[in-house]
Design a protein around this motif. Structure first.
Motif, PDB file in Angstrom:
ATOM      1  N   MET A   1      37.013  41.483  43.105  1.00  0.00           N
ATOM      2  CA  MET A   1      38.127  40.616  42.718  1.00  0.00           C
ATOM      3  C   MET A   1      37.748  39.760  41.520  1.00  0.00           C
ATOM      4  SD  MET A   1      40.067  39.268  46.129  1.00  0.00           S
ATOM      5  CE  MET A   1      38.661  38.571  46.964  1.00  0.00           C
ATOM      6  N   TYR A   4      40.189  34.383  39.488  1.00  0.00           N
ATOM      7  CA  TYR A   4      41.365  33.645  39.961  1.00  0.00           C
ATOM      8  C   TYR A   4      41.736  34.042  41.388  1.00  0.00           C
ATOM      9  CZ  TYR A   4      41.718  32.279  35.109  1.00  0.00           C
ATOM     10  OH  TYR A   4      41.425  31.764  33.866  1.00  0.00           O
ATOM     11  N   THR A   5      41.626  35.336  41.670  1.00  0.00           N
ATOM     12  CA  THR A   5      41.924  35.774  43.043  1.00  0.00           C
ATOM     13  C   THR A   5      40.866  35.248  44.004  1.00  0.00           C
ATOM     14  OG1 THR A   5      41.602  37.870  41.888  1.00  0.00           O
ATOM     15  CG2 THR A   5      43.277  37.814  43.569  1.00  0.00           C
ATOM     16  N   ASN A   6      39.617  35.274  43.540  1.00  0.00           N
ATOM     17  CA  ASN A   6      38.525  34.736  44.367  1.00  0.00           C
ATOM     18  C   ASN A   6      38.743  33.260  44.661  1.00  0.00           C
ATOM     19  OD1 ASN A   6      36.485  36.320  45.319  1.00  0.00           O
ATOM     20  ND2 ASN A   6      35.437  36.460  43.351  1.00  0.00           N
ATOM     21  N   GLU A   8      41.534  31.563  44.561  1.00  0.00           N
ATOM     22  CA  GLU A   8      42.686  31.356  45.441  1.00  0.00           C
ATOM     23  C   GLU A   8      42.325  31.685  46.893  1.00  0.00           C
ATOM     24  OE1 GLU A   8      46.196  33.935  44.780  1.00  0.00           O
ATOM     25  OE2 GLU A   8      46.242  33.678  46.936  1.00  0.00           O
ATOM     26  N   SER A   9      41.621  32.779  47.097  1.00  0.00           N
ATOM     27  CA  SER A   9      41.233  33.154  48.464  1.00  0.00           C
ATOM     28  C   SER A   9      40.349  32.091  49.099  1.00  0.00           C
ATOM     29  CB  SER A   9      40.466  34.476  48.463  1.00  0.00           C
ATOM     30  OG  SER A   9      41.228  35.462  47.873  1.00  0.00           O
ATOM     31  N   HIS A  12      42.420  28.848  49.839  1.00  0.00           N
ATOM     32  CA  HIS A  12      43.357  29.062  50.949  1.00  0.00           C
ATOM     33  C   HIS A  12      42.634  29.275  52.273  1.00  0.00           C
ATOM     34  CE1 HIS A  12      46.901  30.217  48.088  1.00  0.00           C
ATOM     35  NE2 HIS A  12      46.720  28.922  48.202  1.00  0.00           N
TER      36      HIS A  12
END
Lengths: 135, 200
Positions: A1, A4-6, A8-9, A12
């Motif tokens: 990933m 940014y996806t990392n 966000e994960s 969250h």
């Protein structure tokens, strides 16, 4: 990933934890289109706006809108902000080796009635973060 | 949790002073285990009771200096070469000056105040600097102890040790900022480390 996806994960994951859910504060992410049938909830937005320590890193601000019943003063917002502090301030989320999200100190500002639903008051909780990956 | 394996700010870095009831034999201290045994149980600066393995944290640090042995590179001319060579000479000991947000109760010369009475007392102490990006997850007197489970080993940590004296404590009154103080520690040994504790 990607970063940014990392990021966000990882952010969250705090609010997906059993411990946070047990606090009973309804939590939705930004760009959530569902109907929140409650007069108290928070909305999480990640603003990745700054430079990081290297090309795979980024800094920014975690902005959390705290919605509470309008006309009842700031106390409930402050209580929820303190609760958020206990999960976020000074915390480092490091799910895998070489990756980390480090949270700094927070601030809260009252911004008055929500423009979409005047029955709710909106306070903005902001906390700077640094996301980094080892190259 | 071993040494820190990610990039980040050392928000929870800590300076501590060993305060055992009986001073150790300083010349015998060499290994990680020997140093870490001196930092097993935290006690308060105010009214703390010294025992084997007790230590006091220097809290409210505002700024730490560089830790470790500084370089002293000496250029050596080499006849016939376009560039000189370099060797590592004997380094000057660094000055350890820590800026603190001043909490006077921790540094009073009243009876029973461990840090306040250690300033300028001429005794040697063992110091520990621990680099940490996260808050240890332990509790109470072992939270910042050099132990694996329940101590600094619960998060990424790197520890350096040295022997020295608390030489001076200089108060910097501020009219519009927090009052600060500058703590000066002399160095009377090598720096030992980086060591770590690992709860995994």
């Amino acid at each position: 990933m990607g970063k940014y996806t990392n990021l966000e994960s990882n952010v969250h994951s705090i609010f997906a934890s059993v411990s946070w859910k047990a606090q009973g504060v309804i939590t939705v992410p930004a760009n959530y289109a569902g109907n929140v049938e409650s007069d108290e909830y928070i909305r999480i937005s990640i603003v990745s706006s700054g430079l990081g320590y290297n090309l795979h890193s980024v800094s920014g601000m975690l902005m959390i809108d705290i919605f509470t019943r309008a006309g009842e003063g700031p106390r409930r917002s402050s209580v929820i902000a303190d609760l958020l502090d206990s999960y976020l301030v000074g915390r480092t989320i490091s799910p895998t080796s070489g990756v980390s999200v480090q949270m700094m100190g927070s601030s809260v500002s009252q911004s008055g009635p929500d423009k979409d639903n005047p029955a709710l008051n909106r306070a903005i909780y902001a906390i700077p973060f640094n996301y980094s990956e080892v190259l | 949790m071993s040494h820190i394996n990610s990039i980040g700010a050392g928000l929870f870095s800590d300076l501590s002073v060993a305060m055992p009831s009986t001073p150790p034999v300083f010349l015998d201290l060499n290994t990680a285990a020997e140093f870490q045994a001196l930092f097993a149980t935290e006690i308060n600066s105010v009214a703390g009771t010294k025992a084997a393995g007790t230590f006091v944290r220097v809290k409210n640090a505002r700024e730490f200096p560089s830790m470790g042995t500084p370089p002293n590179i000496v250029n050596v001319p080499v006849y016939g070469s376009k560039t000189s060579r370099q060797i590592q000479g004997q380094s000057d000991a660094p000055t350890i000056e820590i800026t603190l947000n001043l909490v006077s109760t921790d540094w009073a010369r009243d009876a029973g105040v461990l840090l306040g009475n250690a300033v300028g007392d001429g005794n040697q102490y063992v110091f520990r600097f621990t680099l940490m990006n996260s808050e240890p997850t332990g509790t109470d007197a072992t939270k910042y102890a050099s132990i694996d489970a329940g101590g600094v080993g619960t998060v990424g940590n790197s520890q350096w040790f040295w022997i020295g004296k608390i030489e001076a404590f200089l108060v910097n009154p501020q009219l519009t900022d927090a009052n600060t103080a500058t703590l000066t520690i002399s160095i009377q040994s090598e720096f030992y480390g980086a060591f770590t504790n690992d709860a995994v």
